[in-house]
Every structure is written in structure tokens, then in C-alpha cells.
Design an enzyme around this catalytic site. Structure first.
Site, mmCIF file in Angstrom:
data_model
loop_
_atom_site.group_PDB
_atom_site.id
_atom_site.type_symbol
_atom_site.label_atom_id
_atom_site.label_comp_id
_atom_site.label_asym_id
_atom_site.label_seq_id
_atom_site.Cartn_x
_atom_site.Cartn_y
_atom_site.Cartn_z
ATOM 1 N N LYS A 71 0.819 -1.230 0.000
ATOM 2 C CA LYS A 71 0.000 0.000 0.000
ATOM 3 C C LYS A 71 0.848 1.273 0.000
ATOM 4 O O LYS A 71 0.496 2.246 -0.665
ATOM 5 C CB LYS A 71 -0.941 0.000 1.212
ATOM 6 C CG LYS A 71 -2.010 -1.088 1.129
ATOM 7 C CD LYS A 71 -2.962 -1.014 2.306
ATOM 8 C CE LYS A 71 -3.887 -2.213 2.307
ATOM 9 N NZ LYS A 71 -4.890 -2.170 3.368
ATOM 10 N N ASP A 107 -9.806 2.360 2.944
ATOM 11 C CA ASP A 107 -9.818 1.689 4.253
ATOM 12 C C ASP A 107 -10.370 2.622 5.333
ATOM 13 O O ASP A 107 -11.095 2.188 6.238
ATOM 14 C CB ASP A 107 -8.404 1.262 4.655
ATOM 15 C CG ASP A 107 -7.905 0.075 3.841
ATOM 16 O OD1 ASP A 107 -8.736 -0.729 3.381
ATOM 17 O OD2 ASP A 107 -6.675 -0.051 3.669
#
Ligand code: ATR
Length: 284
Positions: A71, A107
Site C-alpha cells: 500500500k 480503508d
């Protein structure tokens, strides 16, 4: 599912990635809304990440999700980023646009949605957050955006927690850092409305660190970000009969936000939730 000459591809890139529940969730969503798309998992080691992400663009893919451990690296590969991606330094969703790659971090949105859905708005909340790695950054961004009142960040390596507290504290949301051993005492957990585990502690079968779970109020919610029904952390909460939330709803809502960006369609949340649950049952 019918693959045609027009089928558009989305993917998840990770290392490892075989365990991912996202293909089941997104393929069910494509079918439900009648979008000609297919979602696959690609095992991409770090050395191939740049080529993989740019390859998706070259292939005319919709985009991809990005999971552990990529990420942060993908956040440096995309041309444009959302505020969530910029502030967290992590991208979990890439959209391939005509003018280049756009990175978002859904997220944080998934974190907020999961708690809102559980009837736990974050505004004014007193939170104990365990861990100071990548997963905690999305949670801290969400907590500061939503206006939590105070956040105690507890981590084995104190300096990582100190750095995150400095980065994410705002005038509305105070943040302070403590060592993990402090959670054995009553004073930190006593006032908490929410205890979040963002660490990987307990995942390899080791016991969780001592937590004064009994010091929390009976309404204090224990939220585990890992999308597994039971973990060492959730077991502690269960033993003390405290409310619990596992990582499935967060996985669902981060996926729904990505789906919306790729397709422009409203994500079929219930279909996606059922597909996730079915895939999780098969996995265990
Ligand atoms: P992620 O990006 O998934 O959050 P990470 O950056 O490696 O992964 O962070 C993992 C988190 O779990 C960290 O907070 C880590 O603590 P340290 O910062 O001290 O490394 C925590 N963690 C992992 N294993 C642990 C263990 N056995 N005991 C305590 N904390 C642990």
C-alpha cells in the site's frame, strides 16, 4: 459469469494474496448490477509492483486494490491521490483513468462505515488504538476526520506511536502514545468507548498482551481490523462479554467504495456482504 470481448478487469495485488476474499465480493457485485467486469487476484512480489500497476493501465483495466505489503509503495507510484491516500501515505485502491493512475485509501472510509453501521458514531468517542503500523494510519485518519474526542495509541515500539500521534492529532482530537504494557493497567481502558486492534499481534497463535478488559464499561466495543471471525483480541473481549466487531464490515465497505469508483454504479451492499460471508465460510 460470462467473459466477453468487452469485459473490463479489476484485480487485487498482494504478496501473499491467495487468501483474499475480494474476488468473491466484487464478482458477485459485477453480476448483481449487470456490469461486464471480472475481478482477479495477482500475486505480485515487490520487484514487480511498478510494472504490474502500469501494466493494468496499459491493458485498459478498471483499476486494482492493493493489499499487504504494497500500500505504501503504490502511494508513490500513482500520479494523483485523494486526501485520505495523501494523509495516510497508503493506497488500497487504484483507478485507471484516461489521464493516469488515481490512488485512494478507502480503508479509512470502510473503518468509519463499519462503526457507523454498528451504531457507533466516532464523533466525540474515546478510543484506545493498539498498533502503529500501516493499518493504524487509516484508522487514525478516520478518527481525526470524524472528530473523535481522544485517542490513546498503544504500541510495542513507542516511537512509532509517538510519531503517529503527532501526525494525526487535531484541535478536536487529542492523541497520545503509550507503550503496550500500559494496557494491563485499568486507567487507560476504563474511559474507552472503543478499543481497536490494528496490530498483527496474536495472528500467529501467540497470546495477546495483557489487557484490562474488565476495566472497560460494558458497552465498550472491541473492534478487530483483521477480517477473521475470531482472533486472540476478540476472544479476550468475548470472555469478558463485551460487544465485538470483526474486520468483515470494514472489508465490505472499503470494497464498496472501490467498486463505486471503478464502475460508477451504486455498490450492491447486501450482495457483497453475503458473498464475503460465503467466501469466509469456505476459507475456514
Ligand atoms: P501493518 O501495515 O499491517 O499494520 P506493520 O506496519 O508491520 O503492519 O505493523 C504491525 C503492527 O503490529 C505494529 O504496530 C507492530 O508493533 P511494532 O511497531 O512494535 O513492530 C505490531 N506487532 C506485530 N507483532 C507484534 C508482537 N508480537 N507484539 C506486539 N506488537 C506487535
Amino acid at each position: 459469469m460470462k467473459i466477453s470481448g468487452r469485459t473490463r478487469v479489476a484485480a487485487v495485488l498482494g504478496d501473499p494474496v491467495e487468501h483474499s476474499l475480494s474476488p468473491a465480493m466484487h464478482n458477485a457485485a459485477f453480476r448483481a448490477v449487470g456490469f461486464d467486469g471480472a475481478y482477479v487476484a495477482f500475486h505480485v512480489p515487490a520487484a514487480g509492483l511498478r510494472a504490474a500497476v502500469h501494466g493494468l493501465q496499459a491493458l485498459g483495466a478498471l483499476g486494482c486494490n492493493v493489499t499487504v505489503p504494497h500500500k505504501e509503495a503504490v502511494a508513490r507510484l500513482v500520479g494523483h491521490k485523494s486526501e485520505a491516500a495523501t494523509r495516510t501515505g497508503a493506497v488500497n485502491t487504484v483507478v485507471c483513468n484516461a489521464d493516469g493512475l488515481y490512488g485512494d485509501n478507502t480503508d479509512a472510509y470502510g473503518f468509519t462505515c463499519a462503526l457507523t453501521e454498528a451504531g457507533r458514531p466516532l464523533r466525540g468517542a474515546r478510543v484506545v488504538l493498539i498498533g502503529a503500523g500501516g493499518a493504524s494510519r487509516a484508522a487514525l485518519f478516520a478518527l481525526s476526520e470524524a472528530g473523535a474526542a481522544e485517542v490513546v495509541i498503544a504500541n510495542r515500539t513507542l516511537r512509532r506511536a509517538v510519531s503517529l500521534a503527532r501526525t494525526f492529532a487535531t484541535a478536536r482530537t487529542s492523541m497520545r502514545a503509550v507503550g503496550l504494557d500500559q494496557l494491563a493497567g485499568q486507567s487507560l481502558l476504563g474511559p474507552a468507548d472503543l478499543v481497536v486492534n490494528t496490530s498483527s499481534l496474536g495472528l500467529r497463535g501467540e497470546p495477546f498482551v495483557p489487557l484490562a478488559v474488565g476495566a472497560t464499561s460494558r458497552h465498550c466495543l472491541f473492534f478487530e481490523l483483521i477480517p477473521k471471525r475470531t482472533t486472540a483480541f476478540l476472544q479476550l473481549a468475548r470472555d469478558a462479554r463485551r460487544p465485538r466487531l470483526d474486520g468483515m464490515p470494514m472489508l465490505l465497505h472499503q470494497g464498496a467504495a472501490a467498486f463505486r469508483q471503478w464502475t460508477g454504479c451504486e455498490p450492491p451492499i447486501d450482495v457483497m456482504r453475503r458473498a464475503l460471508a460465503a467466501a469466509a465460510r469456505q476459507r475456514t
